[in-house]
Every structure is written in C-alpha cells, then in structure tokens.
Design a protein around this motif. Structure first.
Motif: not given
Ligand code: SF4
Lengths: 448, 160, 156
Positions: A50, A52, A58, B132-133, B145, B147-150, C76-77, C111-114
């Motif tokens: 939760y 991460h 980074m 991750m989910y 991948y 870095v900021n592909r959400r 985070s997401q 980044n991808y997680a936040t």
C-alpha cells in the motif's frame, strides 16, 4: 446428553476478519485477513504494497547522488543508516575509502538513528498495549535526539546527510558535549520506562510467550536484526562483517532465548544501551576536526566573493574563508580536507573554489550538470549494513554511466512480514497487536 | 575464491562464468541448474548456506543473449561467507524453478520479482502480485515500462 | 416587523459564531497515516508540541466519529480507493487536511505508483507543505483550519 445434542446442532463456522490497511493498531499500512475460530487465529493472510512508491525505479531515473533523498524515505525512523548504506555501496563499487573522521561521524549518526528507531518501536508498542505514558516519555527522548540530528544535518527526519565520498557537513561545534548530555537524558527516560514496563504485570502478561518464532524458522525465512537475535541466534552485521570502524568499538550483541515479544523488547532495550556506549566510545576516539582558522583573513560573504571573482580579483580571495548561508554550512575548505575523500570526481568542491576560481566552478558544474556526475565503473556490488530492523543491503548495478542501472534494497522488514502470518497463527486475536508492534514494521522500507 | 572454483568444477555443465568484483564472489549459471545447485549449496555441510538474504532481478534490455538476470544473495551463518548467484533468464521463456521449497524466504521475494519483472517461478505455491494491485497491467521495473505511466484505480476528478 | 427580522438575523449570526467556535475547538481527527510524515504527526501529537492545546487532541480511529481527515503521507494508487472510501464514510460537516508535500502535489515521487496530490481524488481544505512539515508548520495549518471552520456557514 443434552449438551452433546446441542453441540451437534450448533454449527460453527470460521469467520473472516479484515484488519487494515488503515487501522489504529497498524502503524503503517498493511492489511491482514484473518480466519478466526472464535478468538483463535486459524490462518492469516498478509497483504502489503500500500505504500509502494517506486523507489527502485526512481533511482534509475536520476544520477547517483540524487538517489540519496529517496533512501531517507525508506526507513524514515532511522534515515541516516539508509543514507550511509547507500553511500557505502557506491563507494565500494568505486573502490573509495572515506576518511577516518568521516567514518566516525557515520558511526555516531547511525547509532543515534538506531536509538530513535528502537525508541519509536517500543513506545508505539507500549501505547498500543495501553501504556500511553511510556509512549510520551519515549517521544520526549526521541525529541532530544532529533534536535541533535537537526543540528548536524539540518533536518529532523528526512536528512539526506550522506554523500558518496563523505557527508554533507562536519559536526557542529560542541557536538560531543551536547551528545553526552542528551544521552544522559535518554538514559534517564529509558530507566523510567524500564520501571514502567519491565515489571508491569499487564505489559508482561501480554507480551510474554506471545508471538514465538523458533530459531530454525527465523533463519529459513531470512529474518535478521533484533527479531532474529531474540531467538538466540548471534548474527549482527556489525560483528560478522564489520564495516566502517565498528571493529574498533567494544560492544555486545544482546541475545534472547525464547523468541517471543518480551525477548524482543529486552533485546531492543539493551541494544539502545549498547548503541549509546558505542556513541560515547566513538566520541572519545574521533580524530579532531576542523578548528576555525582565523589567520587566513576575515571570512567573506559568498555573494561578495562571487563578485570579486567575476572582476578577476582572485588573488585576495584564494586564502579567505567563505561565509555561507545556513543551508550550505559545512561545505567550506577546512571541512572538505578533513571529511571528504580527495577525489575531484566524487565530491563537490569546497565553496571557496566554486566561487573563487574557474577550476572549482567547472568542477562544480561537472558534478551537478545533467549528464555529468560521478561514474562508478561497470559492475555490481552488494553491501550490507546493520539497519535498525536487520540487515539492510544495497545491490547496485552500474553500467558505467552517471545513473545507476539498477538499485535494489534488501528491506529488513520484508522477510519478517513474510513470516508474520506463521507467527500469528494459533494465537489469539488480541496478540496480533503486541506481535505486530514488536516487528517495528516500516511501510516505506517494506514496500519501497 | 576456492568456493567458486569448487563449484565451477562440480557444476561445470551449468556454470557460465564466475567473477569476484569488489570481493563479492559471483557465479553465473544457466537456469536448468537452479535446483541442483541450490540444493547443494543449502545442504552441503562445508558450504551451509542457510540464509537466502536477497533475491531480485535485473533487466538488461537490449543486451545480447538473455534479457533478465535473477540474482540470489546467499549467506552462511556458521561459515560467515557470502555468495552471489546469478541466473540467466531469456525473454521468451521467462520462467525458472522456484527455490521456495528450500528457503521459505524465497516465497515473497519471488512474488516480488514476478510482480516487478514478470518472471515466472515454476513450483511456487502462490505466485501473484505483491506490491502492485491485481488490475495493474505490465511490470513496472522492466526497462521498457515508462516511469510515469499510471493506471489509477480511482479516476482523478476533473478540474471544474 | 423589520425589527424582528433584524433581531433574528442578529441571533442567527450569533448562533453561527457560537457553533463555529464550538466546532473549531472540538476537532476529532482521523489520522490517515501512511508514510514518513506520520513520524512528524506523532511528534506533533505528543507532549512536546501538544496538539491538545487546539482542541484537536482526541484522535478517533473510526471515520464515523471524526470530522477532520488528516491525510498524512504518500497515497499510492493501491491506497487511493481506500482513502476515497474513508472520506465518504465521514459524516458532514467534514474537512480534509493534506499533510506533507506528497499529499499536496505528489512530491518527488512522480512515478507509476503514486497519486499526484490527493485533491485529484477528494476535496482538500488545508494544505500543509513540507517534506515532512515541521511540527510548528502543522500547528499553523491547524490554526488555519480553525479559522476556516469559524468563518464558514454552519449547517446544523
Ligand atoms: S511529504 Fe515527504 S516526508 Fe511526507 S510522506 Fe511524502 S516523502 Fe514522506
């Protein structure tokens, strides 16, 4: 007869109970799903992730030194240890060895961090078990230490104090005396808390014989740190693979016997004492630092120095000391010679050189500009240190450019959390709180 | 470095190379050798690697040969020595044998490697995402991948 | 008639003030603590800085019993749906404080997680920047929130 029949009729089923991820007793975000038979835990499922935040990704984005602020936020209760572990790993890759004084500084600051970490752990656990006073006392002690850390690093928590090849700034004046004073205060607090907790029936009853893990299990799960030592296994990176100057200090590794929560509490309490002993020894041994030298002329304000240099009057300023604003404190000449390594490519030049002559300026830009900076040789390295919760290792892969190709941190909490389901199984629901508290799970380092 | 030589001669059919940069003894092996080598490392009394300290992977996108490397760090408590073992894993068939039966510690580490790199472990009891989910597509630590592909679970509220 | 109107007006505005005053000094907060900022939150709540001085000392861990949501630390997401759910569970009137730069804008974890700022998910009343904000800063934010509570139209 009747009761038997009744038992036949009443059908019992296991209950599923969800705890977390935002739960008062879960300091840190984690989710448990328990299968309960009455009050007894039949099985426990742990879910993490939760928090991460993509630490490892980074790190690959920026240059080597830009990863340091991210390392602060791994274990945010003892950020200094993370800083130094990362720097030590990069230094090992580059084949650098920092100066004596710097090694001592690193040890002192690491041990201060360890004390804050254990203080938080025990304080929070005690609070969750109802001993709020102990928590307040511990926070008081932690506040003293934070003030100390703040004096050295400029920040309370997210310090970013380590640098590859040195540290950000030298210790301030009068640090040794002040530390001794603070340690005295901390000892006082610890003594008080010891009185409050160690022989407190309620506390002891709730932690003794609870959350037991065997030696074999602990090793099989790769658990290290106080959690492992509470089972009686003698493994501490500071003794097993000494780094910095730990081999010069006399200290003991407290060990438990039963591997239960009470032992973990004792181990942490004793470790704090040992850390303080180490700090005192290191303060005695540390080679002297910079003494402010006044013969070299009056100090000069940074902006003025830049102006002088622009006009070409560098003859006068080469010998003078620069007066910096507080955020840059410690980046002056005298400090550099004592603490940082002598490698122009690794550490920033002293500010006198940056402001006062062209080589220094170029050197500075070579270091901070995009696409420049330190470039460790191609290869890979793993460097473990003893973090507050166990072995904290950095595995760094370099491809010879200014950015790390891969940074991996071995989080000390991770194996413990992997095993916690097993530890909790068979126990009572109420035992979850002390057991979980004794792990000192730090979500930032668990999920990265 | 006698460990390396010893292992090299014993498992010559699996070992690709050895080196000890910065003093870290390292062994690179083929993925067929995972189970035989690791069971030997764990059970042999003179090596006695009882700790699996770390297990991770590195993505060498675009390099010749196999794309991934799974990296194991072992430690022996009784002998106080360490060993790094790297296993080459190709992109097409990115799966290798799980070591979670040897060290329970590997269970979560392998889940993490699956989550972050998409490397499968055969024989793993419960290989699912860990950090991750479930709805997440792709594997974030792969070099391809962004870095900021959400992939948000809660759609951001549009600004009025 | 006119007099009566102005008199009621006077009383309602007085009543407003009184309710506002009562509300601002009885803040029941729900700390949604996830990350490093939590350490500073702890420090603020402990005796040295003492949040209790502002009537915000009693921390409730149930969204149903609280009225100020302190979002402390990176979201985070994976955590976002939970935050949203907790926000929805808090009864009106409710306020949200974004504690730390991670919750304000996402901070340096781009980044991808936040989640880049919790205001993309839930409305925010007070932003406390800093990474982490110092306890003094937090207290300042709390006072700003109190002002806001006092000033706003009180719905009963
Ligand atoms: S704002 Fe800074 S200290 Fe606070 S949670 Fe984010 S990274 Fe951590």
């Amino acid at each position: 007869m009747q009761t038997q029949e009744k038992e036949k009729q009443t059908e019992t089923r296991h209950m599923l109970l969800n705890v977390g991820p935002s739960h008062p007793a879960m300091h840190g975000v984690i989710r448990f799903i328990f299968e309960l038979d009455g009050e007894t835990i039949v099985s426990a499922d742990t879910e993490i992730g939760y928090l991460h935040r993509g630490f490892e990704k980074m790190c690959e984005v920026g240059p080597y030194n830009q990863a340091i602020p991210y390392t602060d936020r791994l274990n945010y209760v003892s950020p200094l240890i993370n800083n130094f572990a990362y720097c030590l790993a990069v230094e090992k890759l580059m084949g650098l060895k920092v100066t004596e004084r710097c090694q001592y500084i690193r040890v002192i600051m690491s041990e201060i961090s360890r004390v804050t970490d254990h203080l938080t752990c025990i304080g929070a656990t005690a609070m969750e078990l109802g001993a709020f006073t102990a928590f307040l006392y511990m926070m008081k002690a932690r506040e003293f230490l934070y003030e100390l850390v703040e004096q050295v690093t400029g920040a309370r928590l997210t310090v970013s104090y380590g640098r590859v090849g040195g540290v950000k700034a030298d210790l301030p004046e009068g640090f040794a005396d002040q530390t001794r004073q603070v340690l005295k205060e901390v000892r006082k607090v610890l003594k008080e808390v010891d009185k409050l907790l160690s022989r407190n029936r309620i506390f002891v009853d709730r932690v003794k014989g609870v959350g037991v893990i065997s030696k074999e299990d602990a090793i099989a799960y790769g658990i290290t740190g106080p959690f492992l030592r509470s089972t009686g296994v003698n493994y501490d990176v500071r003794k097993a693979q000494p780094y910095l100057i730990y081999d010069r200090l006399k200290f003991e590794i407290p060990l438990g016997t039963n591997g239960d929560n009470l032992d973990r509490y004792y181990v942490r309490m004793e470790e704090m004492e040992q850390s303080m002993i180490m700090i005192e020894q290191a303060l005695d041994q540390i080679p002297p630092g910079v003494v402010r030298i006044h013969e070299q002329g009056e100090p000069m304000v940074a902006a003025q120095m830049v102006d002088e240099a622009k006009m070409g009057r560098i003859a006068g300023i080469a010998q003078r000391n620069v007066l910096l604003d507080p955020t840059l404190q410690g980046s002056t000449k005298g400090f550099h010679e004592k603490v940082n390594v002598e490698d122009k490519k690794t550490v920033l030049p002293p500010k006198e050189a940056t402001y006062g002559n062209i080589e220094g300026l170029m050197n500075h830009f070579k270091w901070v500009m995009f696409g420049h900076g330190i470039r460790p040789p191609k290869g890979e390295v793993y460097f473990p240190v003893e973090g507050a919760n166990g072995e904290l290792g950095f595995y760094i892969v370099s491809d010879g450019t200014e950015r790390p190709y891969r940074v991996r941190v071995r989080p000390p909490c991770f194996p413990i959390m992997a095993a916690i389901g097993k530890v909790l199984e068979g126990g009572m629901m109420a035992d979850v709180v002390p057991t979980f508290g004794s792990v000192n799970m730090i979500a930032g380092e668990l999920d990265r | 470095m006698d460990i390396l030589n010893q292992l090299k001669s014993k498992f010559s059919e699996y070992v690709i190379e050895t080196h000890s940069q910065c003093g870290d003894a390292t062994l690179v092996i083929k993925k067929e050798g995972v189970i035989p080598l690791f069971s030997y490392l764990k059970t042999s009394p003179e090596l006695d690697f009882n700790f699996l300290m770390d297990l991770t992977a590195v993505d060498y996108l675009g390099r010749e040969g196999s794309r991934f490397e799974v990296v194991y760090h072992l430690y022996s408590l009784s002998k106080n020595h360490c060993l790094r073992v790297k296993v080459d894993v190709g992109e097409e068939d990115s799966s290798l044998d799980s070591v979670s039966s040897l060290w329970p510690a590997a269970n979560w580490y392998e889940r993490e490697v699956w989550d972050m790199f998409g490397i499968k472990f055969k024989g793993h009891p419960d290989l699912k995402r860990i950090l991750m989910y479930e709805e997440f597509q792709g594997h974030p630590l792969r070099k391809d991948y962004p870095v900021n592909r959400r992939q948000p679970l809660v759609k951001p509220v549009p600004m009025n | 008639m006119k007099m009566l109107e102005s008199a009621t007006g006077f009383f309602t505005s007085r009543l407003q003030d009184a309710i506002g005053w009562a509300r601002k000094y009885s803040i029941f907060q729900y700390p949604f603590v996830t990350a490093c900022c939590g350490m500073e939150y702890m420090a603020t709540a402990a005796s040295h800085y003492d949040m209790d001085r502002f009537g915000a000392g009693l921390v409730r861990f149930s969204p149903r019993q609280s009225d100020v949501l302190f979002v402390v630390g990176t979201i985070s997401q994976k955590m976002a749906p939970i935050l949203k759910k907790i926000y929805d569970q808090i009864c009106e009137p409710k306020w949200v404080v974004a504690f730390g730069v991670c919750t304000c804008t996402g901070g340096f974890y781009d980044n991808y997680a936040t989640v880049m700022g919790i205001d993309t998910i839930i409305p925010v009343d007070v932003y406390i920047p800093g990474c982490p904000p110092r306890p003094e800063n937090v207290l300042d934010g709390l006072m700003k929130l109190q002002e806001k509570i006092q000033r706003q139209k009180q719905e009963v």
